[in-house]
Scaffold this motif. Structure first.
Motif, PDB file in Angstrom:
ATOM      1  N   PHE A 118      45.132  37.297  36.955  1.00  0.00           N
ATOM      2  CA  PHE A 118      43.742  36.899  37.094  1.00  0.00           C
ATOM      3  C   PHE A 118      42.877  38.078  37.518  1.00  0.00           C
ATOM      4  CE2 PHE A 118      45.765  32.746  37.298  1.00  0.00           C
ATOM      5  CZ  PHE A 118      44.950  32.036  36.430  1.00  0.00           C
ATOM      6  N   ASN A 119      41.616  38.076  37.076  1.00  0.00           N
ATOM      7  CA  ASN A 119      40.707  39.193  37.347  1.00  0.00           C
ATOM      8  C   ASN A 119      40.495  39.439  38.840  1.00  0.00           C
ATOM      9  OD1 ASN A 119      39.032  36.641  36.968  1.00  0.00           O
ATOM     10  ND2 ASN A 119      37.466  37.996  37.798  1.00  0.00           N
ATOM     11  N   GLU A 120      40.699  38.426  39.673  1.00  0.00           N
ATOM     12  CA  GLU A 120      40.499  38.607  41.116  1.00  0.00           C
ATOM     13  C   GLU A 120      41.751  39.120  41.834  1.00  0.00           C
ATOM     14  OE1 GLU A 120      39.075  34.789  42.382  1.00  0.00           O
ATOM     15  OE2 GLU A 120      37.111  35.094  41.454  1.00  0.00           O
ATOM     16  N   ASN A 121      42.856  39.270  41.111  1.00  0.00           N
ATOM     17  CA  ASN A 121      44.110  39.754  41.697  1.00  0.00           C
ATOM     18  C   ASN A 121      44.155  41.281  41.583  1.00  0.00           C
ATOM     19  OD1 ASN A 121      46.721  40.388  42.421  1.00  0.00           O
ATOM     20  ND2 ASN A 121      47.679  38.846  41.118  1.00  0.00           N
ATOM     21  N   THR A 122      43.442  41.937  42.478  1.00  0.00           N
ATOM     22  CA  THR A 122      43.306  43.386  42.426  1.00  0.00           C
ATOM     23  C   THR A 122      44.653  44.099  42.505  1.00  0.00           C
ATOM     24  OG1 THR A 122      41.134  43.188  43.452  1.00  0.00           O
ATOM     25  CG2 THR A 122      42.167  45.371  43.495  1.00  0.00           C
ATOM     26  N   ALA A 123      45.538  43.640  43.375  1.00  0.00           N
ATOM     27  CA  ALA A 123      46.848  44.297  43.516  1.00  0.00           C
ATOM     28  C   ALA A 123      47.602  44.279  42.186  1.00  0.00           C
ATOM     29  CB  ALA A 123      47.667  43.624  44.610  1.00  0.00           C
ATOM     30  N   GLY A 124      47.602  43.144  41.518  1.00  0.00           N
ATOM     31  CA  GLY A 124      48.279  43.044  40.228  1.00  0.00           C
ATOM     32  C   GLY A 124      47.613  43.905  39.164  1.00  0.00           C
ATOM     33  N   LEU A 125      46.285  43.877  39.131  1.00  0.00           N
ATOM     34  CA  LEU A 125      45.566  44.664  38.128  1.00  0.00           C
ATOM     35  C   LEU A 125      45.800  46.160  38.298  1.00  0.00           C
ATOM     36  CD1 LEU A 125      42.140  42.805  37.946  1.00  0.00           C
ATOM     37  CD2 LEU A 125      44.007  42.764  36.275  1.00  0.00           C
ATOM     38  N   LEU A 126      46.045  46.597  39.519  1.00  0.00           N
ATOM     39  CA  LEU A 126      46.333  48.010  39.763  1.00  0.00           C
ATOM     40  C   LEU A 126      47.797  48.342  39.494  1.00  0.00           C
ATOM     41  CD1 LEU A 126      44.208  48.569  42.986  1.00  0.00           C
ATOM     42  CD2 LEU A 126      43.664  49.289  40.637  1.00  0.00           C
ATOM     43  N   LEU A 127      48.689  47.402  39.762  1.00  0.00           N
ATOM     44  CA  LEU A 127      50.127  47.660  39.596  1.00  0.00           C
ATOM     45  C   LEU A 127      50.576  47.627  38.139  1.00  0.00           C
ATOM     46  CD1 LEU A 127      53.050  47.992  40.633  1.00  0.00           C
ATOM     47  CD2 LEU A 127      53.135  45.488  40.806  1.00  0.00           C
ATOM     48  N   TYR A 128      50.243  46.583  37.413  1.00  0.00           N
ATOM     49  CA  TYR A 128      50.853  46.363  36.106  1.00  0.00           C
ATOM     50  C   TYR A 128      50.619  47.513  35.115  1.00  0.00           C
ATOM     51  CZ  TYR A 128      51.551  41.702  38.074  1.00  0.00           C
ATOM     52  OH  TYR A 128      51.904  40.649  38.878  1.00  0.00           O
ATOM     53  N   PRO A 129      49.429  48.100  35.027  1.00  0.00           N
ATOM     54  CA  PRO A 129      49.274  49.248  34.128  1.00  0.00           C
ATOM     55  C   PRO A 129      50.134  50.451  34.538  1.00  0.00           C
ATOM     56  CG  PRO A 129      47.143  48.284  34.605  1.00  0.00           C
ATOM     57  CD  PRO A 129      48.132  47.640  35.535  1.00  0.00           C
ATOM     58  N   GLN A 130      50.374  50.621  35.844  1.00  0.00           N
ATOM     59  CA  GLN A 130      51.259  51.700  36.305  1.00  0.00           C
ATOM     60  C   GLN A 130      52.670  51.531  35.759  1.00  0.00           C
ATOM     61  OE1 GLN A 130      51.312  52.034  40.575  1.00  0.00           O
ATOM     62  NE2 GLN A 130      49.102  52.222  40.721  1.00  0.00           N
ATOM     63  N   LEU A 131      53.046  50.279  35.462  1.00  0.00           N
ATOM     64  CA  LEU A 131      54.380  49.979  34.949  1.00  0.00           C
ATOM     65  C   LEU A 131      54.411  49.947  33.422  1.00  0.00           C
ATOM     66  CD1 LEU A 131      55.379  47.218  37.523  1.00  0.00           C
ATOM     67  CD2 LEU A 131      55.888  49.666  37.584  1.00  0.00           C
ATOM     68  N   GLY A 132      53.284  50.273  32.795  1.00  0.00           N
ATOM     69  CA  GLY A 132      53.240  50.361  31.340  1.00  0.00           C
ATOM     70  C   GLY A 132      52.654  49.155  30.634  1.00  0.00           C
ATOM     71  N   PHE A 133      52.226  48.136  31.375  1.00  0.00           N
ATOM     72  CA  PHE A 133      51.638  46.948  30.760  1.00  0.00           C
ATOM     73  C   PHE A 133      50.202  47.243  30.339  1.00  0.00           C
ATOM     74  CE2 PHE A 133      55.165  45.161  33.056  1.00  0.00           C
ATOM     75  CZ  PHE A 133      55.564  44.077  32.290  1.00  0.00           C
ATOM     76  N   VAL A 134      49.839  46.751  29.160  1.00  0.00           N
ATOM     77  CA  VAL A 134      48.476  46.928  28.658  1.00  0.00           C
ATOM     78  C   VAL A 134      47.893  45.565  28.286  1.00  0.00           C
ATOM     79  CG1 VAL A 134      48.833  49.294  27.850  1.00  0.00           C
ATOM     80  CG2 VAL A 134      49.302  47.392  26.320  1.00  0.00           C
ATOM     81  N   PRO A 135      46.605  45.352  28.566  1.00  0.00           N
ATOM     82  CA  PRO A 135      45.975  44.075  28.211  1.00  0.00           C
ATOM     83  C   PRO A 135      45.923  43.888  26.698  1.00  0.00           C
ATOM     84  CG  PRO A 135      44.608  45.314  29.750  1.00  0.00           C
ATOM     85  CD  PRO A 135      45.685  46.235  29.284  1.00  0.00           C
ATOM     86  N   PHE A 136      46.116  42.645  26.248  1.00  0.00           N
ATOM     87  CA  PHE A 136      45.971  42.351  24.824  1.00  0.00           C
ATOM     88  C   PHE A 136      45.123  41.116  24.576  1.00  0.00           C
ATOM     89  CE2 PHE A 136      49.724  39.874  25.942  1.00  0.00           C
ATOM     90  CZ  PHE A 136      49.591  38.708  25.200  1.00  0.00           C
ATOM     91  N   GLU A 137      44.779  40.375  25.639  1.00  0.00           N
ATOM     92  CA  GLU A 137      43.995  39.157  25.459  1.00  0.00           C
ATOM     93  C   GLU A 137      43.401  38.756  26.802  1.00  0.00           C
ATOM     94  OE1 GLU A 137      45.004  35.057  23.200  1.00  0.00           O
ATOM     95  OE2 GLU A 137      46.308  35.471  24.909  1.00  0.00           O
ATOM     96  N   ILE A 138      42.223  38.163  26.754  1.00  0.00           N
ATOM     97  CA  ILE A 138      41.589  37.618  27.952  1.00  0.00           C
ATOM     98  C   ILE A 138      41.264  36.156  27.684  1.00  0.00           C
ATOM     99  CG2 ILE A 138      39.616  37.729  29.518  1.00  0.00           C
ATOM    100  CD1 ILE A 138      39.415  40.721  28.875  1.00  0.00           C
TER     101      ILE A 138
END
Length: 168
Positions: A118-138
């Protein structure tokens, strides 16, 4: 002591139910659940999902996740990601997500691993791209208090090769 992981056990459920400290944290972890998280809600989720896994440190359960989608040689989707409040900010979520990616590849031969944040989950939004995850849909969703929020679906393409190994 290093972090370890193992399959969830019945005696872990009560501890995991205490990880979400607010309705918002529970919404990030398990949008369909009602706060506070109960053992019945969590056990029902575990029963419908695959590879429910805990992270331990010094014998204490400090993290939890599973797959809500698990296709042979296809897509595995990580869900119910949560870390104990006392262990946050210490690399547990990184270890947990990396562990789940490994399970997706090793057990399911997944060519893609997905997760949602979720857009309000700042910790997740910062972590997941560091692990190689990229957004594909909103996707548009409603928060428990009725506000519009965005759910970012992310993916990681793996190097898993098609094989005849069945799913575990």
């Amino acid at each position: 002591m290093p972090l370890t992981h193992r399959p969830v056990r019945a005696e872990d459920v009560l501890a995991i139910c205490n990880f979400p400290q607010t309705p918002k944290e529970l919404f990030f972890m398990f949008p369909k659940a009602q706060y506070p998280l109960t053992d019945d809600q969590l056990l029902a989720s575990i029963a419908q999902r695959s590879d429910s896994t805990v992270v331990e440190e010094n014998g204490s359960v400090i993290g939890f996740a599973n797959f809500y989608k698990f296709e042979r040689e296809g897509v595995c989707a990580i869900g119910n990601v949560i870390v104990s409040p006392k262990a946050r900010g210490k690399g547990v979520a990184k270890f947990l997500v990396e562990t789940m990616v490994g399970l997706a590849i090793d057990r399911h031969r997944a060519s893609e691993v997905q997760l949602s944040c979720f857009n309000e989950n700042t910790a997740g939004l910062l972590l997941y791209p560091q692990l190689g995850f990229v957004p594909f849909e909103i996707e548009e969703r409603l928060s428990p208090d009725g506000r519009r929020v965005a759910l970012l679906n992310m993916r990681l393409l793996t190097q898993a090769q098609p094989s005849d190994i069945p799913c575990a």
